[in-house]
Each structure stands twice: as structure tokens, then as C-alpha cells.
Design an enzyme around this catalytic site. Structure first.
Site, PDB file in Angstrom:
ATOM      1  N   HIS A  61      21.894  -4.944  44.883  1.00 48.99           N
ATOM      2  CA  HIS A  61      22.716  -4.143  45.250  1.00 48.99           C
ATOM      3  C   HIS A  61      22.020  -2.592  44.969  1.00 48.99           C
ATOM      4  O   HIS A  61      22.448  -1.512  45.815  1.00 48.99           O
ATOM      5  CB  HIS A  61      23.717  -4.098  43.880  1.00 48.99           C
ATOM      6  CG  HIS A  61      25.107  -5.269  44.341  1.00 48.99           C
ATOM      7  ND1 HIS A  61      24.867  -5.865  43.674  1.00 48.99           N
ATOM      8  CD2 HIS A  61      26.046  -4.629  44.800  1.00 48.99           C
ATOM      9  CE1 HIS A  61      25.850  -6.817  44.146  1.00 48.99           C
ATOM     10  NE2 HIS A  61      26.468  -5.975  44.741  1.00 48.99           N
ATOM     11  N   ARG A 121      33.230   0.086  45.012  1.00 52.01           N
ATOM     12  CA  ARG A 121      32.395  -0.389  44.167  1.00 52.01           C
ATOM     13  C   ARG A 121      32.995  -0.407  42.469  1.00 52.01           C
ATOM     14  O   ARG A 121      31.718   0.413  42.385  1.00 52.01           O
ATOM     15  CB  ARG A 121      31.972  -1.245  44.319  1.00 52.01           C
ATOM     16  CG  ARG A 121      31.047  -2.542  45.676  1.00 52.01           C
ATOM     17  CD  ARG A 121      29.544  -1.986  46.176  1.00 52.01           C
ATOM     18  NE  ARG A 121      28.940  -3.420  46.767  1.00 52.01           N
ATOM     19  CZ  ARG A 121      29.250  -2.865  47.937  1.00 52.01           C
ATOM     20  NH1 ARG A 121      29.024  -1.701  49.048  1.00 52.01           N
ATOM     21  NH2 ARG A 121      28.389  -4.587  48.984  1.00 52.01           N
ATOM     22  N   GLU A 154      34.659 -15.005  48.766  1.00 49.70           N
ATOM     23  CA  GLU A 154      32.786 -14.503  48.702  1.00 49.70           C
ATOM     24  C   GLU A 154      32.074 -16.356  47.897  1.00 49.70           C
ATOM     25  O   GLU A 154      31.283 -16.183  47.449  1.00 49.70           O
ATOM     26  CB  GLU A 154      32.448 -13.616  48.169  1.00 49.70           C
ATOM     27  CG  GLU A 154      33.244 -13.321  46.524  1.00 49.70           C
ATOM     28  CD  GLU A 154      32.877 -11.857  45.598  1.00 49.70           C
ATOM     29  OE1 GLU A 154      31.530 -11.604  46.569  1.00 49.70           O
ATOM     30  OE2 GLU A 154      33.328 -11.013  44.453  1.00 49.70           O
ATOM     31  N   ASP A 183      27.753 -12.654  48.959  1.00 52.11           N
ATOM     32  CA  ASP A 183      27.819 -13.768  48.186  1.00 52.11           C
ATOM     33  C   ASP A 183      28.416 -14.586  48.868  1.00 52.11           C
ATOM     34  O   ASP A 183      27.540 -15.921  47.909  1.00 52.11           O
ATOM     35  CB  ASP A 183      28.517 -13.367  47.264  1.00 52.11           C
ATOM     36  CG  ASP A 183      28.436 -11.834  46.106  1.00 52.11           C
ATOM     37  OD1 ASP A 183      27.171 -12.478  45.616  1.00 52.11           O
ATOM     38  OD2 ASP A 183      28.871 -11.439  45.557  1.00 52.11           O
ATOM     39  N   CYS A 215      33.967  -7.548  53.915  1.00 51.53           N
ATOM     40  CA  CYS A 215      32.660  -5.574  53.579  1.00 51.53           C
ATOM     41  C   CYS A 215      32.009  -5.917  53.387  1.00 51.53           C
ATOM     42  O   CYS A 215      31.323  -5.627  52.501  1.00 51.53           O
ATOM     43  CB  CYS A 215      33.600  -5.578  52.377  1.00 51.53           C
ATOM     44  SG  CYS A 215      33.915  -6.530  50.856  1.00 51.53           S
TER      45      CYS A 215
HETATM   46  C1  PEP Z   1      29.819  -9.292  49.032  1.00 53.02           C
HETATM   47  O1  PEP Z   1      29.345 -10.440  47.630  1.00 53.02           O
HETATM   48  O2  PEP Z   1      29.671  -9.361  50.382  1.00 53.02           O
HETATM   49  C2  PEP Z   1      29.921  -8.064  48.080  1.00 53.02           C
HETATM   50  C3  PEP Z   1      30.972  -6.968  49.644  1.00 53.02           C
HETATM   51  O3  PEP Z   1      30.057  -7.604  46.831  1.00 53.02           O
HETATM   52  P1  PEP Z   1      29.064  -7.349  46.517  1.00 53.02           P
HETATM   53  O4  PEP Z   1      27.871  -7.009  47.708  1.00 53.02           O
HETATM   54  O5  PEP Z   1      29.113  -5.219  45.913  1.00 53.02           O
HETATM   55  O6  PEP Z   1      28.541  -8.197  46.074  1.00 53.02           O
HETATM   56 MG    MG Z   2      30.109 -10.127  46.209  1.00 51.10          MG
END
Ligand code: PEP
Ligand code: MG
Length: 601
Positions: free
Chosen positions: A202, A309, A442, A466, A513
Site C-alpha cells: 500500500h 480506499r 479478492e 489480494d 481495481c
Molecule cells: C486489491 O486487493 O487488489 C485491492 C484493490 O485492494 P487493496 O490493494 O487495497 O488491498
Molecule cells: Mg485488497
């Protein structure tokens, strides 16, 4: 993969992961958190044994960590750079040092972190004062150990305090957390270089949003760097150069120029349709982490927000109130209206620690008490967010997205709570607009149940970051296994395809996403697999539009169906490269996307 070469002039080249594109050169600012985050405590007798244990466990953890890095570094890179690690191990096993720290705890009744701070800190100070390169290297080794030991006792991460707001320094640390990056002010930091992490951590995602170049997974940069070293960060190529020579600086300027030119040229894409050459329209949305980003979304040619987010709103000492949340959501919804805004409910946990909600002390934080699990256990937190969302939806353009759903009962309970919040607000006289509720795909379990989920969800959004992590059992933040994080693994592609098929059978749309949605080769595949919408860092929207406009849907469909039958990611990648590498190169966007392939040694 990381490699390093060091010559007499102390020019050092390190190769890591291109985590956020762009180029920067500046003074290095190694983050050492001892002055700012270690607090002295005098302990009662009853706590001494626990503090001793805390320290000894941290030593064991650090030894194990160094051994692991040393071994993998040698076997992966074939480089004998493990001498540094052997030195670290020797220092850690020095009885003088260990006993000195234990004495401080036992005899002076000090807390373990303070004992490390004082004892190891005095060694560092001594070596730093000796005017010899060898001794300064030793001080750097000790500083690295200091950070590792404190890190093993406390996951709170570094604190940015000593940097002036207009310094434009390059921050260097073993690890950065996204909550830390949120504290950076514009102009204060020009780039980051870090030992840990991959492309989908992140902190990398947030850095791309903030347009801060980052190279992660460097493994040893925190130990090597000294304050005031000059450092080049090439976030597009995944490389840093410490104390560059004239040639490096010339090449840096050339590459930076190409990067800036490619960025400028992309603006011609802004108002063009994201349509393939044979007329297939792909919705392009943006991912944001901060409400203030909503404004730039449309400037970059997106037609909505595919992922906000919302947990980033919670990275502060006290949780935001219902009213504060409502204001933040309203700001985004109104800025982007009438275009749709997908707001994901609190996805706390993993590498997104939210003070007062999630804990730093879980063994497997990505698979722990996090995300929808926290929300369903702590209904008061969840309902506060749901009420804030429903109240903010004045223009009716909100879509609620539920993260980490692994089964129907979670979806049903979340929907029940959304309805309950709606009824509560209506009974208080508020008018609440209709809202669509989507599921993030995910977790592999969700893919196994995708037909059932499709009957009860209004849309799907595939979180490939994920989904890849959980399908392949590859920690997305672990720099030691970044090369195993394979978006084109047939298991991953098959999961995406199954999700698309199930959604379309039920007539609901599917978005992606995760970070895969902006990688050029992945974009070709995702469109070919039938994905309806891609959502990504705002800056990537124009480049992705260019890719879509260069492709032919019938062709990428055939490609996607072909690669689905392949045995491994290597075959898929080789096939894609042979077929599309030239086309992608000709688009002139390489330096904007990361990993533009130009490495130096
Ligand atoms: C993902 O897991 O692809 C997602 C978009 O959410 P994050 O990256 O915040 O876990
Ligand atoms: Mg995620």
C-alpha cells in the site's frame, strides 16, 4: 532482485522493484526513529522478565530475518554480498552488547526498547565520531541493526519529523508504512528508497497516487546509506544509485527528460474515448486514497472513481466521527457527480494498521482480523460508516464496495446492516437515495462461490493485489518473493475468467481495481477476458486509454482464450511479449508505467 556493486568512490548501484515511476535526485535522509519514538520507562520488578523476553525474542527474530535474507540473496542473485549480513550476525551475537542491554533491563529496570536505544546508540555514536570510512561503515551496520531490533519489538514504523517542508530529500528506510507516507507534505520528499516491499504494497500504491517515485525491495539500502549521501532514485527502472558519478547524472537527466515528455504527451488522450479499434468501450475509472484526489480524477480523463480506499481516512490518532466521514464522502461524491463513485468500506488491517482498531501483533496480518471481518464484529464502527455513506449520497452516484468477502453469509449480513442503517435514517426523516452494493473478488473462496455471489451483488470488483497474494500464497509486501507474484499465472487468469463469466451470466458488470488493471500486458488480457471496467491510479488512466485505443478486441479475446490453456506464467509472458512488445513500445509510455527495462550496473 537486488544486486550491489561498490567501488572505491563509494558509488553504489542497487537494483530493486520499480514501485512508483518517476525520477529524483537529492540528499539522502535515512529514517532512524530512535530520537523520536523511544520512550524511557522505569519498570516495576514484575515487568522485568517480560522485557528481557521481548528483547531476546527480538534478537532471535532479527537473526532469523538476516539469515533468511542472506541465504536468499546469495541463491537468487548469485552475488557474494552476504558479507554485510555476516557482520550483522556477528554484532548481534556479541555477548558484550547483548549482556549490556540485558543489564540495563535487569539492573537499571529500564524497558527493552530504551535499553537497546542507550546501549546500541552509544556504540553508534562512538563509531560515527571516528573519522575513517571503515568505522563509518560499521556505524551504518549498527544503525541498521538498531532499526531491525526496534522494528522487531514494535511495528509502529518511522516518524517523519526532522525534514524541513521544502527539503525535497530522498527518504531511505528499512520499511515505510502507508500511514507514514500520509504525513509527508508537498515538496518535503522527492522519492523513497526502501529495503522491503513490492509493487502492490500500500505504500507503493499511495506513492503512485502522490506521484512520489519509489524503489522498494532493495534489501540493504537502509544499512548502506549515510546522511547527506547524494542518491538517484529511478522509480521507472527500479534502481537507485548512491553517490552517482558524472555519467550517472547525465543519464539520469536524459531519462528524466524522456519521462517528463511522455507524461506531457499523454494529455492528448484526456478527452478521447477508451475504445478499442473495433469499437469495444472499456470504462476507465480511478482509484483514490484521499478525498482531495477526487478533483484530479476527471482531469486525467477517468469517468468515475472505481475505488476509494476509505481506510486511509482512519490513519490518524482518533477515528473520524460519523459527521467527519460524511463530509469527506460528500466531498468526493459531489466533486465527481454525476459520474459514479465506488467507496469501499473500511479495509483495515494487513499493511494498513488503523490505530485503535487493528493490531500490529498478528502473526499473519493479511489473513487476520481485518477488513469486513472487523466491520461485522464491530457493528458500531461499520454502521457509523454506512450511515455516513448513505447520508453523503445526495446525488445518487454512490456505489458501496465490500472488501475481503469470502462467503455469502458475510455479504448477506453486510447488506442487512446497510438496509438497517437506511431504515434508521429514513425513520429520522432523511431521504436516502438508492445505492448499489458490490463485492470485491479478492479471496479465492469468493471465486469458488462466484455464481451465488453474482445473484446477490450488484457488481463485482476484482482486487487482483489480494487475489494474486491469496491464490499463489505469495505475500504482496515481501521483497524476497516479488518474482513469484505472478499476475499472469494461469490459476489467477482462470479465476478472473470464471468471475467475468459468472457476472455476465447474471447481467452484472465486472471491474478490476487491483494494480493489474494498469499494467499494459495485463490490460490486453483483462479486456480479452471480458472485464468491463478498469480502475487505477489517476495518473495511469491516460496511458491505459492509449493501450486500449491501440488494441483490437477480437484479437485480444483470442489471445486471452489462448493463454488460458497455457501451463505457466512464463509461457503466458513469453507469448504476450512476442505478440505485443513492439506495439506497447511504440506507444511511448514505458517510463510512466514502471520497469522500463533500462538497467545500469
Ligand atoms: C486489491 O486487493 O487488489 C485491492 C484493490 O485492494 P487493496 O490493494 O487495497 O488491498
Ligand atoms: Mg485488497
Amino acid at each position: 532482485m537486488t544486486s550491489s556493486t561498490k567501488n572505491q568512490a563509494e558509488r553504489t548501484v542497487l537494483v530493486g522493484v520499480p514501485a512508483s515511476p518517476g525520477f529524483a535526485m537529492g540528499k539522502a535522509f535515512p529514517i532512524i526513529n530512535r530520537e523520536v519514538s523511544v520512550v524511557e520507562e522505569t519498570l516495576p520488578e514484575s515487568r522485568i522478565a517480560a522485557e528481557e523476553q521481548l528483547f531476546l525474542k527480538a534478537v532471535n527474530k532479527t537473526v532469523a530475518e538476516i539469515n533468511k535474507i542472506k541465504e536468499i540473496s546469495e541463491s537468487r542473485t548469485g552475488l557474494r554480498d552476504s558479507l554485510i549480513f555476516a557482520t550483522h550476525l556477528m554484532i548481534l551475537q556479541d555477548p558484550g552488547l547483548v549482556n549490556g542491554i540485558l543489564d540495563k533491563i535487569r539492573k537499571d529496570h529500564k524497558n527493552a526498547r530504551w535499553a537497546v536505544h542507550v546501549v546500541l546508540g552509544s556504540y553508534i555514536d562512538k563509531f560515527e565520531k571516528i573519522d575513517s570510512p571503515a568505522m563509518r561503515d560499521k556505524a551504518a551496520d549498527l544503525r541498521d541493526l538498531y532499526n531491525r531490533l526496534l522494528g522487531a519489538m514494535d511495528d509502529s514504523g518511522p516518524v517523519l519529523e526532522d525534514v524541513a517542508t521544502d527539503d525535497g530529500v530522498v527518504l531511505v528506510a528499512h520499511e515505510f508504512l502507508p500511514s507514514f507516507l500520509m504525513t509527508i507534505k508537498p515538496g518535503q520528499v522527492s522519492a523513497l528508497a526502501m529495503d522491503t516491499g513490492g509493487r502492490t504494497s500500500h505504500v507503493a500504491i499511495l506513492a503512485r497516487s502522490l506521484q512520489v517515485p519509489v524503489v522498494s525491495g532493495l534489501r540493504n539500502v537502509a544499512a548502506l546509506i549515510k546522511p547527506e549521501d547524494t542518491i538517484i532514485v529511478d522509480g521507472s527502472g527500479g534502481m537507485v544509485i548512491v553517490n552517482p558519478n558524472e555519467d550517472d547524472i547525465r543519464r539520469f537527466h536524459e531519462r528524466q527528460e524522456v519521462y517528463e515528455r511522455q507524461r506531457r504527451e499523454l494529455f492528448t488522450m484526456r478527452r478521447l474515448e477508451p475504445m478499442t479499434r473495433d469499437g469495444k468501450y472499456i470504462t476507465l475509472h480511478a482509484n483514490i486514497e484521499l478525498p482531495t484526489e477526487a478533483e484530479k480524477v476527471m482531469d486525467f480523463g477517468a469517468t468515475g472513481i472505481g475505488l476509494y480506499r476509505s481506510e486511509f481516512l482512519f490513519f490518524r490518532k482518533d477515528a473520524p466521527s460519523e459527521q467527519e466521514q460524511c463530509e469527506a464522502y460528500k466531498q468526493i461524491l459531489e466533486t465527481v457527480a454525476p459520474c459514479p463513485v465506488t467507496i469501499r468500506t473500511l479495509d483495515a488491517g494487513g499493511d494498513k494498521l488503523v490505530p485503535g482498531i487493528t493490531s500490529a501483533n498478528e502473526a499473519n496480518p493479511f489473513m487476520g482480523w481485518r477488513s469486513i471481518r472487523v466491520c461485522l464484529d464491530r457493528e458500531e464502527i461499520f454502521c457509523e460508516q454506512l450511515r455516513a455513506l448513505l447520508m453523503a449520497n445526495m446525488r445518487g452516484n454512490l456505489r458501496i464496495l465490500l472488501p475481503m468477502i469470502s462467503g455469502l453469509s458475510e455479504l448477506r449480513r453486510a447488506k442487512m446492516l446497510i438496509n438497517r442503517c437506511r431504515e434508521e435514517l429514513e425513520s429520522r426523516g432523511h431521504k436516502v437515495a438508492a445505492v448499489k452494493v458490490g463485492v470485491m473478488i479478492e479471496v479465492p473462496a469468493a471465486v469458488m462461490l462466484v455464481d451465488k455471489l453474482a445473484k446477490e451483488a450488484d457488481f463485482f470488483s476484482i482486487g487482483t493485489n489480494d487475489l494474486i497474494q491469496f491464490t499463489l500464497a505469495v505475500d504482496r509486501t515481501n521483497e524476497l518473493i516479488t518474482d513469484m507474484f505472478q499476475p499472469h499465472h494461469p490459476a489467477v487468469l482462470s479465476m478472473i475468467y470464471q468471475t467475468v463469466m459468472a457476472a455476465h451470466r447474471q447481467g452484472i458488470p465486472v471491474a478490476v481495481c487491483g494494480e493489474m488493471g494498469s499494467d499494459p500486458f495485463s490490460v490486453l488480457l483483462l479486456v480479452g477476458l471480458g472485464v468491463d471496467e478498469l480502475s487505477m491510479t489517476p495518473w495511469s488512466v491516460m496511458a491505459t486509454k492509449k493501450i486500449i485505443r491501440s488494441m483490437n478486441f477480437e484479437d485480444v479475446r483470442e489471445t486471452a482464450l489462448t493463454v488460458l490453456t497455457m501451463d505457466d506464467a512464463e509461457s503466458v509472458n513469453a507469448y504476450l511479449k512476442a505478440k505485443y512488445a513492439q506495439t506497447i513500445k511504440d506507444l511511448g509510455i514505458s517510463s510512466l508505467l514502471g520497469d522500463d527495462g533500462e538497467k545500469q550496473n
